[in-house]
Motif scaffolding. Sequence first.
Motif, short mmCIF file in Angstrom:
data_model
loop_
_atom_site.label_atom_id
_atom_site.label_comp_id
_atom_site.label_asym_id
_atom_site.label_seq_id
_atom_site.Cartn_x
_atom_site.Cartn_y
_atom_site.Cartn_z
N TRP A 47 -44.57 -3.21 -12.87
CA TRP A 47 -43.58 -4.21 -13.26
C TRP A 47 -42.32 -3.56 -13.78
CZ3 TRP A 47 -48.58 -5.78 -15.75
CH2 TRP A 47 -49.30 -6.66 -14.91
N GLY A 48 -41.17 -4.09 -13.34
CA GLY A 48 -39.88 -3.59 -13.79
C GLY A 48 -39.34 -4.35 -14.98
N GLN A 49 -38.13 -4.01 -15.39
CA GLN A 49 -37.54 -4.58 -16.60
C GLN A 49 -37.41 -6.10 -16.53
OE1 GLN A 49 -37.06 -3.09 -19.42
NE2 GLN A 49 -36.16 -4.88 -20.43
N ARG A 50 -37.12 -6.64 -15.34
CA ARG A 50 -36.96 -8.10 -15.20
C ARG A 50 -38.19 -8.85 -15.71
NH1 ARG A 50 -36.57 -9.84 -9.50
NH2 ARG A 50 -36.40 -11.90 -10.44
N ALA A 51 -39.36 -8.30 -15.46
CA ALA A 51 -40.60 -8.99 -15.83
C ALA A 51 -40.77 -9.08 -17.34
CB ALA A 51 -41.80 -8.27 -15.21
N VAL A 59 -40.55 -14.85 -12.67
CA VAL A 59 -40.09 -13.86 -11.70
C VAL A 59 -40.76 -14.18 -10.37
CG1 VAL A 59 -39.93 -11.42 -11.10
CG2 VAL A 59 -39.83 -12.12 -13.51
N GLU A 60 -39.94 -14.54 -9.38
CA GLU A 60 -40.48 -14.90 -8.07
C GLU A 60 -40.42 -13.70 -7.13
OE1 GLU A 60 -39.54 -18.06 -4.41
OE2 GLU A 60 -38.85 -18.52 -6.45
N GLY A 61 -41.47 -13.54 -6.33
CA GLY A 61 -41.52 -12.47 -5.36
C GLY A 61 -42.36 -12.90 -4.17
N ARG A 62 -42.87 -11.91 -3.45
CA ARG A 62 -43.74 -12.21 -2.31
C ARG A 62 -45.01 -11.37 -2.40
NH1 ARG A 62 -42.09 -15.83 0.90
NH2 ARG A 62 -43.95 -15.52 2.18
N PHE A 63 -46.09 -11.97 -1.91
CA PHE A 63 -47.37 -11.28 -1.85
C PHE A 63 -47.93 -11.53 -0.46
CE2 PHE A 63 -51.93 -10.69 -2.56
CZ PHE A 63 -51.93 -9.52 -3.29
N PHE A 64 -47.72 -10.59 0.43
CA PHE A 64 -48.06 -10.74 1.85
C PHE A 64 -47.39 -11.99 2.41
CE2 PHE A 64 -51.52 -8.10 0.15
CZ PHE A 64 -51.37 -7.00 0.96
N TRP A 118 -50.20 -8.39 -20.54
CA TRP A 118 -49.47 -7.16 -20.82
C TRP A 118 -47.97 -7.46 -20.91
CZ3 TRP A 118 -50.19 -2.20 -22.25
CH2 TRP A 118 -49.08 -1.35 -22.14
N LEU A 119 -47.45 -8.23 -19.97
CA LEU A 119 -46.02 -8.59 -19.97
C LEU A 119 -45.72 -9.63 -21.03
CD1 LEU A 119 -45.42 -8.98 -16.12
CD2 LEU A 119 -44.64 -7.10 -17.57
N LEU A 120 -46.52 -10.67 -21.08
CA LEU A 120 -46.30 -11.79 -21.98
C LEU A 120 -46.24 -11.32 -23.43
CD1 LEU A 120 -46.15 -14.97 -21.97
CD2 LEU A 120 -48.62 -14.90 -22.41
N HIS A 121 -47.16 -10.41 -23.79
CA HIS A 121 -47.26 -9.94 -25.17
C HIS A 121 -46.14 -8.96 -25.55
CE1 HIS A 121 -51.90 -10.76 -25.31
NE2 HIS A 121 -51.18 -11.84 -25.07
#
Length: 455
Positions: A39-43, A49-54, A362-365
Motif C-alpha cells: 500500500w502506498g501513501q494514498r491508502a 481508494v479505488e483500483g482494479r483486481f483482475f 493495518w491501514l485503518l489503524h
Amino acid sequence: MNIASVRRPIIPPTPPRAPENLSFFGRLAVIRQNMIATWGQRAYEEGIVEGRFFLHKSFILNQPDAIRHVLLSDYENYTRTPAGIRMLRPVLGDGLLLAEGHSWTFQRRTLSPAFTPRATANLVPHMTAVLDETIAKLDARTSEPVDLRDVMQRMTLEIAGRTMFSFGMDRHGPTLRNFVMEYGERLGRAYFLDMLLPVSWPTPMDRARARFRTRWTKFVAMLIAERRAAGKKEGAPPRDLFDLMDEARDPVTGKGFSDEQLVDEVATMILAGHETTATALFWALYLLALDPETQEEVASETSGEHLDSIADIERQKFTRAVIDETMRLYPPAFLIARAARDRDNVAGAKVGRGDIIMIAPWLLHRHEKLWDQPDAFIPKRFMSKEPPDRFAYLPFGAGPRVCIGAPFAQAESVLALARLIGAFRIELVDADPVIPYGVVTTQPDHSPMFRVTRR
C-alpha cells in the motif's frame, strides 16, 4: 483523536510504503512476501481508494461509515474472496470463521454460550497455571538471551491446550507448531492462480493444501479422541472449552455438532486462539522493550496484585490500554477482504457484483485522518474520554461476524502481559529493527533476542 503527550512517543519501525506507480505484477510479487508493503501513501490518507483486481474493481475502505455498511448493515451481501477461502479452509475447514448463511448462523448460536464472560472466567485458572510455569522457566534463563516470540508461542499453545482439553501440550505441542509453521511458510501464501481462479477450479497449491488438510484433521481428531477418553463425571460442570463445545446445542433447533464439525471448530479455536494471542504478546513485549518508561507504568500497575480472576484482570486499565494500542499498531488480522454478491453503493462508490472490498486494519489503524500521531505508540489514547470510532478500530473485526473469542483473547493477553512485566524487566539484546510483515497474521520479520531480569 487528539492525544496530549508529556514526552515524545516512540515510533516503531515499519516497512517502506509502496510507490504509487507500482505495476500490477510488481504489486503481485510484493503480496506474496509482505501484503502490508503493497500500500502506498494514498491508502493512509484517503477515505476510499479505488483500483482494479483482475477483472473486477477493488475498493480500500477507510471511512468508518462505509465499513459499518459492509460489516454490519449489509454484511450478507459480502462474502469471503476465493483467495481468502483458499488460504484458510485447509486449516479451518467449514468452522465458524469461514461458514456462511444458515451454517454460520447455526454455529454462532451454538458456540456463543462457550465464550461468554462467565465461561471465560472459569478458564482463568488454566491460564494462571501456565503463566506460573512460564515465569518459573524464565527465572532460570535470566543470565542468557531469550527468544520471547518462541516463549509466547509455547505459552499460548499450552494455554490453548489446557483451556480446550484440560491437558498439557508437552507431547503434542511440537507437532502442532510444525503444522502451523509448515502452512504459514508456503501453503498460507497467495499465489497468482489462487487469486485468479474461482474456488471450484483447483490450483497446484490447492492439491498440496488438500494433502495438508488430510494430515491436519487426522491430528485434531486424535486430540479430540484423547480428550474424550479422559471422560467427564456424570453431572459435573464443564471443565474446559471442549466440554462446552461438545455439549453445546443450538437453542433453536436443539442440534449439536457432528464429529466432523467439531474437528473444524476445535481447529479454528486452537489456531485462532494461540497464534494471534502469541503474536500480539510478542509485539507488546517488543514495544515495551523499546519504551522502558511505559514498561515501568505497567509494572507499577501490576505491583501487589494477585491477578488470578477476571475482576483482577479488569482492574489493569493501563495494561489493557497497552494491549489495545499494540493491536492498533500490529493488528493480528491485517486485512479483511470481501467480494460483493450483488451491486451496491458504499459511501457513494458504485460496487459491482464480484468487486473486491478491502478493509485493512493495518491501514485503518494508521490512517492520518482518523488518528493523532498514527504511527506512534501511545497507550493512553485508549484511556481517553473520547474512545475511537467503533468502525475505526477493528482488532477483532466488527458486526455480526466479530470474533467470538475476543473476550477470551483480551483476558489472556492482559493477564499474561501484566504477570510477565510484573515479574521481569524486559530489554532488547538485538539492535536490528523488527519489521512487521503480513502473510496470514502480522508477523515479525525475525525473532529478536531479549534479556529478562527479575524485578
